[in-house]
Design a protein around this motif. Sequence first.
Motif, PDB file in Angstrom:
ATOM      1  N   PHE A  22       1.633  -8.932   6.892  1.00 62.70           N
ATOM      2  CA  PHE A  22       1.943  -7.931   5.878  1.00 62.70           C
ATOM      3  C   PHE A  22       0.985  -6.744   5.985  1.00 62.70           C
ATOM      4  N   ASN A  23       0.992  -6.100   7.173  1.00 63.40           N
ATOM      5  CA  ASN A  23       0.147  -4.921   7.372  1.00 63.40           C
ATOM      6  C   ASN A  23       0.468  -3.814   6.372  1.00 63.40           C
ATOM      7  N   ARG A  24       1.744  -3.732   6.008  1.00 57.35           N
ATOM      8  CA  ARG A  24       2.185  -2.739   5.020  1.00 57.35           C
ATOM      9  C   ARG A  24       2.921  -3.493   3.906  1.00 57.35           C
ATOM     10  N   GLY A  25       2.194  -4.442   3.351  1.00 56.92           N
ATOM     11  CA  GLY A  25       2.752  -5.274   2.304  1.00 56.92           C
ATOM     12  C   GLY A  25       2.374  -4.772   0.930  1.00 56.92           C
ATOM     13  N   PHE A  26       2.053  -5.697   0.033  1.00 62.30           N
ATOM     14  CA  PHE A  26       1.692  -5.315  -1.328  1.00 62.30           C
ATOM     15  C   PHE A  26       0.460  -4.416  -1.323  1.00 62.30           C
ATOM     16  N   HIS A  27      -0.498  -4.711  -0.442  1.00 57.42           N
ATOM     17  CA  HIS A  27      -1.642  -3.831  -0.192  1.00 57.42           C
ATOM     18  C   HIS A  27      -1.534  -3.351   1.254  1.00 57.42           C
ATOM     19  N   TRP A  28      -1.665  -2.058   1.452  1.00 60.40           N
ATOM     20  CA  TRP A  28      -1.498  -1.516   2.814  1.00 60.40           C
ATOM     21  C   TRP A  28      -2.804  -1.599   3.603  1.00 60.40           C
ATOM     22  N   VAL A  29      -2.715  -2.224   4.772  1.00 60.74           N
ATOM     23  CA  VAL A  29      -3.868  -2.347   5.668  1.00 60.74           C
ATOM     24  C   VAL A  29      -3.893  -1.190   6.659  1.00 60.74           C
ATOM     25  N   ILE A  30      -2.709  -0.800   7.148  1.00 57.47           N
ATOM     26  CA  ILE A  30      -2.584   0.341   8.062  1.00 57.47           C
ATOM     27  C   ILE A  30      -1.403   1.199   7.611  1.00 57.47           C
ATOM     28  N   THR A  31      -1.393   2.466   8.061  1.00 59.17           N
ATOM     29  CA  THR A  31      -0.267   3.356   7.767  1.00 59.17           C
ATOM     30  C   THR A  31       0.829   3.147   8.811  1.00 59.17           C
ATOM     31  N   THR A  32       1.955   3.810   8.624  1.00 60.54           N
ATOM     32  CA  THR A  32       3.030   3.726   9.618  1.00 60.54           C
ATOM     33  C   THR A  32       2.667   4.462  10.907  1.00 60.54           C
ATOM     34  N   TYR A  33       1.545   5.197  10.876  1.00 61.59           N
ATOM     35  CA  TYR A  33       1.045   5.849  12.088  1.00 61.59           C
ATOM     36  C   TYR A  33      -0.185   5.118  12.627  1.00 61.59           C
ATOM     37  N   LYS A  34      -0.416   3.893  12.116  1.00 67.90           N
ATOM     38  CA  LYS A  34      -1.483   2.991  12.568  1.00 67.90           C
ATOM     39  C   LYS A  34      -2.892   3.431  12.191  1.00 67.90           C
ATOM     40  N   HIS A  35      -3.025   4.331  11.202  1.00 71.33           N
ATOM     41  CA  HIS A  35      -4.353   4.633  10.676  1.00 71.33           C
ATOM     42  C   HIS A  35      -4.852   3.417   9.895  1.00 71.33           C
ATOM     43  N   GLN A  36      -6.103   3.045  10.103  1.00 66.06           N
ATOM     44  CA  GLN A  36      -6.682   1.933   9.351  1.00 66.06           C
ATOM     45  C   GLN A  36      -6.986   2.386   7.925  1.00 66.06           C
ATOM     46  N   LEU A  37      -6.575   1.599   6.960  1.00 65.52           N
ATOM     47  CA  LEU A  37      -6.799   1.941   5.559  1.00 65.52           C
ATOM     48  C   LEU A  37      -7.875   1.070   4.923  1.00 65.52           C
ATOM     49  N   MET A  38      -7.725  -0.249   5.036  1.00 66.10           N
ATOM     50  CA  MET A  38      -8.661  -1.173   4.401  1.00 66.10           C
ATOM     51  C   MET A  38      -9.790  -1.533   5.368  1.00 66.10           C
ATOM     52  N   PRO A  39     -11.029  -1.284   4.981  1.00 68.65           N
ATOM     53  CA  PRO A  39     -12.147  -1.654   5.865  1.00 68.65           C
ATOM     54  C   PRO A  39     -12.371  -3.155   5.925  1.00 68.65           C
ATOM     55  N   ALA A  40     -11.920  -3.854   4.870  1.00 71.06           N
ATOM     56  CA  ALA A  40     -12.070  -5.312   4.794  1.00 71.06           C
ATOM     57  C   ALA A  40     -11.096  -5.818   3.737  1.00 71.06           C
ATOM     58  N   PRO A  41     -10.705  -7.086   3.825  1.00 69.59           N
ATOM     59  CA  PRO A  41      -9.803  -7.625   2.795  1.00 69.59           C
ATOM     60  C   PRO A  41     -10.463  -7.661   1.425  1.00 69.59           C
ATOM     61  N   MET A  42      -9.635  -7.541   0.381  1.00 72.22           N
ATOM     62  CA  MET A  42     -10.136  -7.598  -0.997  1.00 72.22           C
ATOM     63  C   MET A  42     -10.199  -9.043  -1.476  1.00 72.22           C
ATOM     64  N   THR A  43     -10.870  -9.256  -2.584  1.00 70.87           N
ATOM     65  CA  THR A  43     -10.944 -10.594  -3.157  1.00 70.87           C
ATOM     66  C   THR A  43      -9.636 -10.932  -3.880  1.00 70.87           C
ATOM     67  N   GLU A  50       3.270 -11.517  -3.509  1.00 71.69           N
ATOM     68  CA  GLU A  50       3.086 -12.526  -2.450  1.00 71.69           C
ATOM     69  C   GLU A  50       3.120 -11.911  -1.051  1.00 71.69           C
ATOM     70  N   ASP A  51       3.435 -10.634  -0.936  1.00 75.42           N
ATOM     71  CA  ASP A  51       3.489  -9.961   0.367  1.00 75.42           C
ATOM     72  C   ASP A  51       2.087  -9.544   0.795  1.00 75.42           C
ATOM     73  N   ILE A  52       1.233 -10.537   1.050  1.00 80.72           N
ATOM     74  CA  ILE A  52      -0.162 -10.312   1.442  1.00 80.72           C
ATOM     75  C   ILE A  52      -0.513 -11.265   2.577  1.00 80.72           C
ATOM     76  N   ASP A  53      -1.622 -10.991   3.260  1.00 78.38           N
ATOM     77  CA  ASP A  53      -2.099 -11.887   4.319  1.00 78.38           C
ATOM     78  C   ASP A  53      -3.625 -11.869   4.344  1.00 78.38           C
ATOM     79  N   GLU A  54      -4.215 -12.555   5.312  1.00 76.04           N
ATOM     80  CA  GLU A  54      -5.670 -12.694   5.325  1.00 76.04           C
ATOM     81  C   GLU A  54      -6.395 -11.390   5.651  1.00 76.04           C
ATOM     82  N   SER A  55      -5.667 -10.371   6.138  1.00 72.31           N
ATOM     83  CA  SER A  55      -6.304  -9.078   6.382  1.00 72.31           C
ATOM     84  C   SER A  55      -6.309  -8.198   5.135  1.00 72.31           C
ATOM     85  N   SER A  56      -5.526  -8.575   4.117  1.00 70.71           N
ATOM     86  CA  SER A  56      -5.518  -7.788   2.877  1.00 70.71           C
ATOM     87  C   SER A  56      -6.184  -8.513   1.711  1.00 70.71           C
ATOM     88  N   VAL A  57      -6.124  -9.854   1.710  1.00 72.64           N
ATOM     89  CA  VAL A  57      -6.749 -10.636   0.641  1.00 72.64           C
ATOM     90  C   VAL A  57      -7.522 -11.799   1.260  1.00 72.64           C
TER      91      VAL A  57
END
Length: 269
Positions: free
Chosen positions: A90-111, A73-80
Amino acid sequence: MEITAPLIVTIPHSGEKIPPQTPWLNTLPEEILMCDVDRYVDFLYEPALHKLKIPLVKTEWHRYAADMNRIPEDIDESSVIGNANKAGMFNRGFHWVITTYKHQLMPAPMTQQTHDELVKLVYEPFHSSIRDMYSKVHAAGFKKTFHIDAHSMPSVGTSEHRDPGERRADIVVSDSKGKSCDPKFKDLVIAAYVTAGFKVGYNWPYFGGRVTEQYGNPSREQHTLQVEMNRELYMDEKTKKLKPEEAKKVQEKVFFALDYIRKNLHSLY
């Protein structure tokens, strides 16, 4: 493995395998891909765990794809896509959107379907194995279970941490602000790592995660602690490469600490 003491260890963040559901992770340079992985923690702990016959549960999967120290449940509209939680919750929730150094990881939310697949592939087997280990400890005749959740941490807090710019201890022990275990277990674990030669901090900058929250239940005689190790002790934090001589010394200290804990657990039950 025969259960000879009511002590188990989990390592939720050392996995580096990327599941097919998160292909974007394959495009990242190693320095970013391994930014927040607890690389080598299994390497540091496993020799001692095998020698001392302490059961281990770990996952092979990368935490950026699905983080075992979170809940689904640790997700938001930027990850799902379409999630009710606002982006950034939840930038660093169940799915990581960014790193702790603010690198972007996910180009778009997943389904939602991809999320559900990762829960089934990664989350459920790991936590099922932990529950099974608790059952085995109980079946072996022990009324109490003592659980160390082993992690690693940057040597200095980043802007995304509670302690930006602060240099950290060698080890940080966390008990969900006193909720996840008997204080005597916390004291024993701190004493073990200190006696092994580590400088130890308590509940700062980490308080514990979802593992300590889920399994730490003193009223049910389940005592869980999070133990973070400073990465500077055994690896080059920039290149993510192991420092062999330093790592060997850390392995020896880890053996001493776990042996100390195992030998003194009887005082707690």
